[in-house]
Scaffold this active site. Structure first.
Site, PDB file in Angstrom:
ATOM      1  N   HIS A 163     -10.267   0.754  -2.997  1.00 15.83           N
ATOM      2  CA  HIS A 163     -10.169  -0.707  -3.002  1.00 15.83           C
ATOM      3  C   HIS A 163     -11.068  -1.333  -4.059  1.00 15.83           C
ATOM      4  CE1 HIS A 163      -8.649  -0.800   1.435  1.00 15.83           C
ATOM      5  NE2 HIS A 163      -7.789  -0.250   0.598  1.00 15.83           N
ATOM      6  N   SER A 173      -5.302  -0.326  -5.894  1.00 15.73           N
ATOM      7  CA  SER A 173      -4.394   0.806  -5.769  1.00 15.73           C
ATOM      8  C   SER A 173      -3.502   0.914  -7.007  1.00 15.73           C
ATOM      9  CB  SER A 173      -3.527   0.653  -4.516  1.00 15.73           C
ATOM     10  OG  SER A 173      -4.324   0.579  -3.359  1.00 15.73           O
ATOM     11  N   LYS A 214       5.283  -3.029   6.893  1.00 13.68           N
ATOM     12  CA  LYS A 214       5.962  -2.009   6.100  1.00 13.68           C
ATOM     13  C   LYS A 214       5.471  -0.608   6.427  1.00 13.68           C
ATOM     14  CE  LYS A 214       7.052  -0.837   1.300  1.00 13.68           C
ATOM     15  NZ  LYS A 214       6.890  -1.229  -0.108  1.00 13.68           N
ATOM     16  N   ASP A 215       4.166  -0.399   6.516  1.00 12.38           N
ATOM     17  CA  ASP A 215       3.631   0.941   6.754  1.00 12.38           C
ATOM     18  C   ASP A 215       4.043   1.540   8.090  1.00 12.38           C
ATOM     19  OD1 ASP A 215       2.485   0.857   4.292  1.00 12.38           O
ATOM     20  OD2 ASP A 215       0.441   0.456   4.982  1.00 12.38           O
ATOM     21  N   GLU A 231      -1.346  30.746   8.965  1.00 15.29           N
ATOM     22  CA  GLU A 231      -0.616  29.570   9.420  1.00 15.29           C
ATOM     23  C   GLU A 231       0.272  29.032   8.308  1.00 15.29           C
ATOM     24  OE1 GLU A 231       0.048  28.270  12.087  1.00 15.29           O
ATOM     25  OE2 GLU A 231      -1.590  28.205  13.510  1.00 15.29           O
TER      26      GLU A 231
END
Length: 398
Positions: free
Chosen positions: A208, A212, A234-235, A278
Site C-alpha cells: 500500500h 498496487s 468484488k473480492d 505432499e
C-alpha cells in the site's frame, strides 16, 4: 462563583485511522481483476489453518508410539474432529495452490518491479516459513509415507562435507526419526504459523505504500478508487468460488490428495516402493532426485528457493504490462509447463526415464530468472535510442 473546568487532552488513537487508511480508504487501481484477490485469500486460508489446527492439537500426542493413534482418536472420537482434520490436511494443499497463483500473477504482471522490491522479498520470506511449517507438519501423523519421507529429507543434509552428520542429528534429536523428532517437529509446527500470520500484515502494508500494480502496467496513482465498497463486493466473488471448490474436496474427496501408505502406522522395518511427498512439494522434490550427485542435488535446492528474490533487483523492465512483453509471456508459459512437468516427475519412481526427463526442467527455473531481464534490457536500449534520435531531430528543426 466561577467554576473552572480543567480539560484533559484525549490521547490519540492511531489504530483506527491506520486501519481505515489500509482497509477502507486505500486508493486502489480500478482496473485490477480477480487475480489480485489471491493475496487476501491466502491470508484468510492461513487463519483457517491455525483455527483448524489448534483444536486437534489439544488431542494430539507427539510421541512415536501414540502419534498415529492420537490422530485416529481425533477423527473417530472427538466431536467434529474428522471435519477439522480434513480441513487442516486438505487446507494445506489449497493454501499452497492459492499462494502459487498469487506468486504467478505477481511474476506475470511484474509486480515486483521498483519500487516494490521489499514487498516481494517479504512475501518470499513468509512463503519459505510456510514451506517449513508444512514440511514438518507432514511428519506429525507418523504414517508410513510421512515417516519415510522425513527420513529421506533429513538424511539429505548428510551430503554436506564436515558438518553434514551434525545437521542431520540436530532436527532428528538422534540418529533416526524417533520420539525426539516428533517432539522437535511439533513445537515449531505449532509456533511458526503464528509468526507467519503476524508478519503477513506487513506484506500488504508495504504494497500500500507505493500502490498496487495493475494489468495495464501504468502508474498505480492513475485512475484509483477507494477499496470500500467496490472491492469489498468484488473480492468475495473469488472467495465464494474458492470456498465451494474447497468444500467439494472436503465432503466428497477428502482422501484424494493423500497417499494410501500414510494411513498405515509407521514401520521402520518396511520401506515404501518410492517416496512421494505432499501434492504441493513434488516440483521441489524432483530437483535433487534428478541430479545423480547427492551433494549437487542438495545444493540445487538453494538457488531454486532463493531465485524468487532476484527479479526485484534486476530493474530491467521498461514496461510492466504483459501485453507489451510477448517474449516474456512465452517464457512465463514455458516456466509454468516446466513446473507442471517437475510436479509429475516428482510423483514417479526414481528410475529411467523419469530421472533423465527431470534433469532439464530442474535447471529451467534458474534460467528463467536469468533470461527474463534480457528482453527488458533490449527494449530499454531500443527506446533510449529512438528517444535520443527524436531529441536530435527536434533540435535540428529548431
Amino acid at each position: 462563583m466561577t467554576i473552572i473546568k480543567q480539560r484533559f487532552p484525549i490521547p490519540e488513537q492511531p489504530i483506527l485511522p491506520t486501519l481505515n487508511q489500509h482497509l477502507i480508504d486505500h486508493p486502489t487501481p480500478s482496473n485490477i481483476s480477480y487475480w489480485w484477490g489471491f493475496g487476501s485469500l491466502a491470508g484468510i486460508r492461513s487463519v483457517i489453518q491455525i483455527v483448524t489446527g489448534v483444536s486437534p492439537a489439544m488431542h494430539y500426542a507427539p510421541h512415536v508410539d501414540l502419534a498415529f493413534n492420537s490422530v485416529e482418536h481425533i477423527m473417530r472420537d472427538v466431536e467434529g474432529g474428522r471435519l477439522l482434520r480434513y480441513m487442516h490436511a486438505n487446507g494445506a494443499s489449497m493454501f499452497f495452490i492459492v499462494v502459487y497463483l498469487h506468486i504467478s500473477r505477481g511474476s506475470y504482471h511484474a509486480s515486483h518491479s521498483s519500487p516494490r522490491e521489499f514487498v516481494r522479498c517479504l512475501g518470499v520470506v513468509i512463503f519459505l516459513l510456510m514451506i517449513v511449517t508444512a514440511s514438518i507438519g507432514y511428519v506429525l501423523p507418523r504414517g508410513q509415507m510421512s515417516s519415510r519421507g522425513a527420513t529421506v529429507i533429513t538424511s539429505s543434509a548428510s551430503a554436506i562435507p564436515v558438518v553434514g552428520d551434525t545437521i542431520v542429528t540436530r532436527p532428528r534429536g538422534g540418529f533416526s526419526v524417533d520420539n525426539a523428532t516428533s517432539n522437535r517437529f511439533f513445537s515449531p509446527h505449532y509456533l511458526l504459523p503464528f509468526i507467519s500470520v503476524g508478519a503477513s500484515p506487513l506484506h500488504p502494508a508495504a504494497s500500500h505504500q507505493y500502490g498496487s500494480n495493475n494489468p495495464s502496467g501504468v502508474h498505480s496513482k492513475m485512475d484509483r478508487i477507494a477499496s470500500y465498497p467496490y472491492f469489498y463486493v468484488k473480492d468475495p466473488v473469488g472467495r465464494v468460488a474458492f470456498a465451494i471448490s474447497f468444500s467439494i474436496w472436503i465432503f466428497y474427496a477428502p482422501n484424494a490428495l493423500g497417499h494410501p501408505d500414510n494411513y498405515i502406522p509407521a514401520n521402520p522395518m518396511s520401506t515404501p516402493p518410492h517416496i512421494v511427498p505432499e501434492r504441493y512439494f513434488p516440483p521441489i522434490y524432483a530437483i535433487p532426485r534428478s541430479i545423480p550427485n547427492k551433494l549437487g542435488g542438495v545444493t540445487a535446492i538453494a538457488p531454486v528457493s532463493i531465485s524468487p528474490l532476484a527479479p526485484p533487483f534486476m530493474k530491467s523492465l521498461y514496461v510492466r504490462s504483459p501485453s507489451s512483453r510477448p517474449i516474456c509471456q512465452r517464457i512465463f508459459r514455458l516456466l509454468l509447463a516446466d513446473r507442471l512437468l517437475l510436479g509429475r516427475i516428482g510423483c514417479k519412481p526414481v528410475e529411467a526415464p523419469y530421472v533423465t526427463i527431470g534433469q532439464i526442467p530442474s535447471v529451467a527455473p534458474s534460467l528463467f530468472f536469468a533470461i527474463t531481464p534480457i528482453p527488458g534490457r533490449v527494449g530499454r536500449r531500443i527506446t533510449n535510442y529512438y528517444t535520443k534520435n527524436l531529441q536530435v531531430d527536434e533540435i535540428d528543426r529548431t
